[in-house]
Enzyme design. Structure first.
Site, PDB file in Angstrom:
ATOM      1  N   GLY A 126       0.741  -1.307  -0.012  1.00  0.00           N
ATOM      2  CA  GLY A 126       0.086   0.030  -0.113  1.00  0.00           C
ATOM      3  C   GLY A 126       0.931   1.229  -0.124  1.00  0.00           C
ATOM      4  O   GLY A 126       1.900   1.332   0.356  1.00  0.00           O
ATOM      5  N   SER A 127       0.417   2.313  -0.486  1.00  0.00           N
ATOM      6  CA  SER A 127       1.059   3.480  -0.401  1.00  0.00           C
ATOM      7  C   SER A 127       0.891   4.207   1.021  1.00  0.00           C
ATOM      8  O   SER A 127       0.273   3.601   1.929  1.00  0.00           O
ATOM      9  CB  SER A 127       0.409   4.541  -1.359  1.00  0.00           C
ATOM     10  OG  SER A 127       0.686   4.131  -2.670  1.00  0.00           O
ATOM     11  N   GLY A 128       1.743   5.178   1.238  1.00  0.00           N
ATOM     12  CA  GLY A 128       1.844   6.014   2.597  1.00  0.00           C
ATOM     13  C   GLY A 128       2.896   5.529   3.467  1.00  0.00           C
ATOM     14  O   GLY A 128       2.981   6.173   4.415  1.00  0.00           O
ATOM     15  N   HIS A 129       3.884   4.892   2.765  1.00  0.00           N
ATOM     16  CA  HIS A 129       4.908   4.482   3.790  1.00  0.00           C
ATOM     17  C   HIS A 129       6.355   4.939   3.270  1.00  0.00           C
ATOM     18  O   HIS A 129       7.154   4.419   3.440  1.00  0.00           O
ATOM     19  CB  HIS A 129       4.920   2.771   3.854  1.00  0.00           C
ATOM     20  CG  HIS A 129       3.669   2.308   4.380  1.00  0.00           C
ATOM     21  ND1 HIS A 129       3.161   2.731   5.782  1.00  0.00           N
ATOM     22  CD2 HIS A 129       2.797   1.513   4.011  1.00  0.00           C
ATOM     23  CE1 HIS A 129       2.092   1.700   5.914  1.00  0.00           C
ATOM     24  NE2 HIS A 129       1.695   1.254   4.874  1.00  0.00           N
ATOM     25  N   ASP A 157      -1.551  -8.286   1.200  1.00  0.00           N
ATOM     26  CA  ASP A 157      -0.444  -8.353   0.084  1.00  0.00           C
ATOM     27  C   ASP A 157      -0.179  -9.771  -0.130  1.00  0.00           C
ATOM     28  O   ASP A 157       0.329 -10.428  -1.302  1.00  0.00           O
ATOM     29  CB  ASP A 157       0.835  -7.678   0.765  1.00  0.00           C
ATOM     30  CG  ASP A 157       0.518  -6.136   0.958  1.00  0.00           C
ATOM     31  OD1 ASP A 157       0.091  -5.466  -0.001  1.00  0.00           O
ATOM     32  OD2 ASP A 157       0.697  -5.545   2.092  1.00  0.00           O
ATOM     33  N   HIS A 177       0.096   0.725  10.194  1.00  0.00           N
ATOM     34  CA  HIS A 177      -1.428   1.288   9.666  1.00  0.00           C
ATOM     35  C   HIS A 177      -2.142   1.439  11.198  1.00  0.00           C
ATOM     36  O   HIS A 177      -3.443   1.733  10.804  1.00  0.00           O
ATOM     37  CB  HIS A 177      -2.228   0.139   8.937  1.00  0.00           C
ATOM     38  CG  HIS A 177      -1.135  -0.431   7.721  1.00  0.00           C
ATOM     39  ND1 HIS A 177      -0.507  -1.569   7.989  1.00  0.00           N
ATOM     40  CD2 HIS A 177      -0.896  -0.063   6.502  1.00  0.00           C
ATOM     41  CE1 HIS A 177       0.307  -1.702   6.759  1.00  0.00           C
ATOM     42  NE2 HIS A 177      -0.024  -0.874   6.025  1.00  0.00           N
TER      43      HIS A 177
END
Ligand SMILES: Nc1ncnc2c1ncn2[C@@H]1O[C@H](COP(=O)(O)OP(=O)(O)O)[C@@H](O)[C@H]1O
Ligand SMILES: Nc1ncnc2c1ncn2[C@@H]1O[C@H](COP(=O)(O)OP(=O)(O)O)[C@@H](O)[C@H]1O
Ligand SMILES: [Mg+2]
Ligand SMILES: [Mg+2]
Ligand SMILES: [Mg+2]
Ligand SMILES: [Mg+2]
Lengths: 213, 333, 333, 213
Positions: free
Chosen positions: B55-58, B111, B220
């Protein structure tokens, strides 16, 4: 109604989409309590894309149409539940490849294939506090309905009821998979968000039959 | 939380457009939707391809480590959401030089399922695929249940070791083996002081009151092992280090690399204050520090907090750790 | 704001202990109080010494750029407070190889006065000293009053250019001249979305309501030119770029390096969304982009916000910008 | 009292320290309004260090002692005002190098040297809304007092009053230097924090004479 045509299956997905849309915030809330809170977003996006995509599909193979929906879900909503639903739809589609119509018997086979797909991909079982816990009792009801020779609308009324019960029962279960599993015993008291999706899917199907008695 | 964004729905795509505009010499897109990004020179002849995704945001995780000496490609999901199996497959095809592809990613349900699907699809296209699931967070499952643990900042070390080994043109099996060795000696744990907000959701994913922290919280916002009053830097580091050291356990005479990772909003000043204590604890424990890394390696957007990772070293791992790397987000000379 | 710290009074010293413990191969202390930090190999034979200094709380500025290809030493003040003239003098003495020392620092009252005092003291000790005051923030004083402007992220470019030139063993005059050329073509402007807290004060230095931002705010919370509703990323970048482009002005045919700088809490994802728009604006304006830098280069601890810097390039500056650098906080291969 | 000994000067610095301590929050608030809010911290730290340092000083050269205090201030509080005060003390110390005692005449010379030091280092003038605006009127009063042959305590009572007035007048001035200058016209309505320090210094001296009449 004894059989469903491709056009009717498309309408059913339209009804599911509506129910999911109406419950977007509900799903966000449920998932936020024990997960990352995205379920309302991924599911509305997933069913929205499915409904858009199938409008343009002139394929008259029921199996292809349903498998295609799985691919769409996989592409648009590759979250845990999106991927499990995608797997479920692809496996279900396989069962009815070449069909133009499906009856309760085929639907039960599809349901079992879907459930097995989820179990395999998710390495999970009924009772683990997942979507399986609302889907499985619903399929059991449909299976009974085949034996009892019920009509589709009656069968799905019972199935929806069973899914709802199944969803409610998840409240007292302990999460074993996904983010919710980190909460362990603390997950008791929170119904499972994926099980809610399972229930809403059957609510959508039920709505279709209510409108098309 | 206030964000410098446009329409939240375009958050990931606009970020990707920015990254590709800034680094055209290092990165390219392997698909129309920009969600399958690979090295500009992919596939690299005779080299095992290394793919990741998540996922994005890391940032810098995951995409930021695509580049020389590290990864070959990355499938990019929405914020905190897995990319699709199809997107992973696009990456796989674009980076395979014929030597096979190694998937290295964090242990998250979505994932894992998607990479499993992608691996099935890739094998169908005759690409040899192996997978390594990073599960370094000791707070996410007890000892004995290591397979259930989440992957956090240890991803950086996995990429670094695998990337350096692949650069030596070693086989898929060899790259996998040394990376698994690195992972076997690696443990992490973190602490969160504030939540973060998924742009399309618009409100924080969890709440944590003004004088509290959550030890062991995931990137998260997954719950940790202890929510309590905010402690001093030294006390926090003590707790994290004790859990990490006891878990493996690390012992006197070991040699380790230490990674002090900021989750997003925590200033580098504070990370160095934390390093100071980690350094002292390792010294007292008779553990040698080889190459510390301090900075932002795996974040949760604007979350405040930090994590510590230890990786046990031997001569082979030291050699690989020291090799140069050059990616848009990480350069080692 | 919650911080990972111990006693606030030890904030700077513990950070310095952490930095020295982590990078003993790159840095050393030139005094007992740790406030005068220089390269481990200082003084570098035949090289002009480059010194900076300023308050803490801005990492990587200032100390983070001491290393190969950039600075030789740094005097470290308390949070947002100038170091003392005496500390600057210690740095000066430790880095002078006989070729003289260039001071490069931001235009803040306390720093200017102390560097002036230090320069007087150094000259008394027969060390040749020249000074460059970085004043790149167009929001801090109107055109015509450039000397009154504050120095912000442009410091990074000044260090990079001066460092690369000094590495060529050029004379103090030459290093000063090329750095002044770089500064003449450099402009910055920023926006703040949230305040930050000085550890020893314990409460935010200013207030900004939940839906507001301050365009042009300084890195210590100095007021900007416009406090208003939070805008979109594209609108914010439009405003910053318009002010920057008009100020010099930059024109079609120019070639520039762009720096998108995060102030501390703003995630890299957002910086790339901002870069995307800056890139588009420069393209539309016919201005060529040579080497963008995106990340945290000059921060205000946990402040949310960003700044944009443009530096006009010619062949000489491009050559110097491209040269490698290796410091604890910045590596370019 | 006609002359001040080194021991008395030390006591005076003790009194100044007390006044500064008592006004720590006041200074933080003033500086926060138009600056970075650190003045209460830097000034208490600076005078604290000075008082500690001079206790251990056995130097009996008045000039050295005062210059030394400037060095201490420069090392401990290298902020804008700390550096300006350091410059002021070093210049003042120079004037009385070699003295064991000082009278009003010397004090006025020291005051003028201090003010010139601040002007030079700060490139500032009286009227620019700085510490100069409370220090300068006080020194003017002391100068008058020399001419009028007043005693030290009377002279410093007048000086304190003048410093206080000077501080108050800064409220209506426009800041020309330091961080406050960024506010331009908006600085009107906020008294200057450095001018407050000037006033408090004279309050400390006044307190010494009140206690030692
Ligand atoms: N291994 C699994 N097998 C079956 N269902 C699962 C599994 N893991 C999670 N789920 C279901 O998925 C739901 C969460 O889905 P989703 O929000 O998409 O997860 P995430 O955001 O973590 O990717 C859970 O409530 C649960 O019903
Ligand atoms: N150039 C100057 N000349 C004289 N006094 C100045 C000058 N600049 C600032 N000051 C004084 O210093 C005060 C602020 O001091 P300080 O808080 O130490 O500044 P900073 O924190 O910005 O370094 C101002 O209120 C003013 O009285
Ligand atoms: Mg979820
Ligand atoms: Mg999710
Ligand atoms: Mg200050
Ligand atoms: Mg101040």
């Amino acid at each position: 109604m004894e059989k469903l045509t491709i056009s009717e299956v498309k309408q059913i997905f339209g009804e599911i989409k509506k129910v999911i849309d109406d419950n977007k915030e509900f799903l966000i809330k449920l998932d936020a309590a024990m997960g990352d809170g995205d379920l309302g977003l991924t599911m509305t996006a997933g069913f929205d894309a499915i409904v858009k995509e199938i409008k343009n599909t002139s394929d008259n193979d029921m199996g292809n149409v349903i498998a295609k929906m799985g691919m769409v879900m996989s592409n648009v909503a590759p979250s845990t539940l999106g991927t499990l639903l995608a797997t479920a739809m692809m496996r279900a589609g396989k069962i009815v490849k070449g069909y133009a119509e499906i009856g309760l018997k085929e639907i039960v086979d599809m349901g079992n294939a879907a459930i097995n797909g989820i179990k395999q991909r998710g390495k999970s079982e009924v009772g683990d506090k997942t979507i399986l816990d609302s889907l499985y009792p619903a399929i059991v009801e449909l299976d009974k309905a085949v034996k009892d020779n019920l009509t589709l609308d009656v069968a799905f009324e019972k199935a929806f009821k069973a899914a709802k019960e199944g969803f409610k029962k998840t409240e007292s279960m302990v999460s074993k998979h996904g983010r919710a599993a980190y909460y362990g015993e603390k997950s008791i008291g929170h119904p499972d968000s994926g099980a809610a999706v399972g229930m809403l899917i059957f609510e959508g199907i039920y709505n279709f039959f209510s409108k098309n008695k | 939380m206030k964000k410098i964004i446009n329409n939240p729905d375009n958050f990931v795509n606009e970020m990707l457009e920015g990254i590709l505009a800034a680094h055209p010499d290092q990165l390219k897109s392997a698909s129309k939707d920009l969600r399958s990004i690979v090295r500009a020179d992919a596939p690299v002849k005779d080299k095992v391809g290394l793919a990741t995704g998540g996922g994005s945001g890391h940032l810098p995780v995951f995409l930021g480590y695509v580049g020389k000496g590290m990864l070959d490609g990355c499938a990019v999901g929405n914020v905190f959401a897995s990319p699709s199996a199809q997107q992973m497959l696009e990456v796989t095809k674009a980076i395979d030089s014929g030597k096979g592809v190694l998937y290295i990613y964090g242990n998250y349900g979505g994932d894992v399922m998607n990479f499993d699907m992608a691996a099935e699809m890739a094998e169908f296209e005759d690409i040899k695929v192996e997978s390594i699931v990073v599960a370094d967070d000791v707070a996410s499952a007890p000892k004995g249940n290591e397979k259930k643990r989440r992957g956090i900042a240890g991803l950086f070390y996995a990429y670094k070791i695998a990337g350096a080994c692949a650069d030596e043109l070693k086989s898929l099996e060899d790259v996998k083996k040394v990376t698994e060795k690195a992972l076997a000696g690696m443990r992490s744990m973190g602490v969160a002081l504030s939540p973060c907000t998924i742009p399309s959701v618009g409100k924080p994913t969890f709440e944590i009151s003004d004088d509290e922290m959550e030890i062991g919280m995931g990137i998260h916002g997954e719950p940790g092992i202890n929510k309590g009053k905010l402690k001093t830097a030294d006390e926090i580091v003590e707790i994290l280090m004790r859990n990490i050291l006891n878990d493996l356990p690390y012992k006197s005479g070991d040699e380790v690399s230490v990674l002090i990772n900021g989750l997003g909003a925590t200033p580098k000043e504070e990370l160095y204050i934390a390093y100071r204590k980690a350094h002292a604890i390792l010294r007292e424990s008779g553990i040698k520090i080889y190459h510390p890394y301090i900075g932002e390696f795996a974040t949760s957007m604007e979350m405040a907090g930090m994590s510590i990772t230890l990786m046990k070293l031997d001569e082979e791992l030291k050699f690989l750790l020291d090799k140069p790397a050059n990616t848009p987000f990480f350069v080692q000379a």
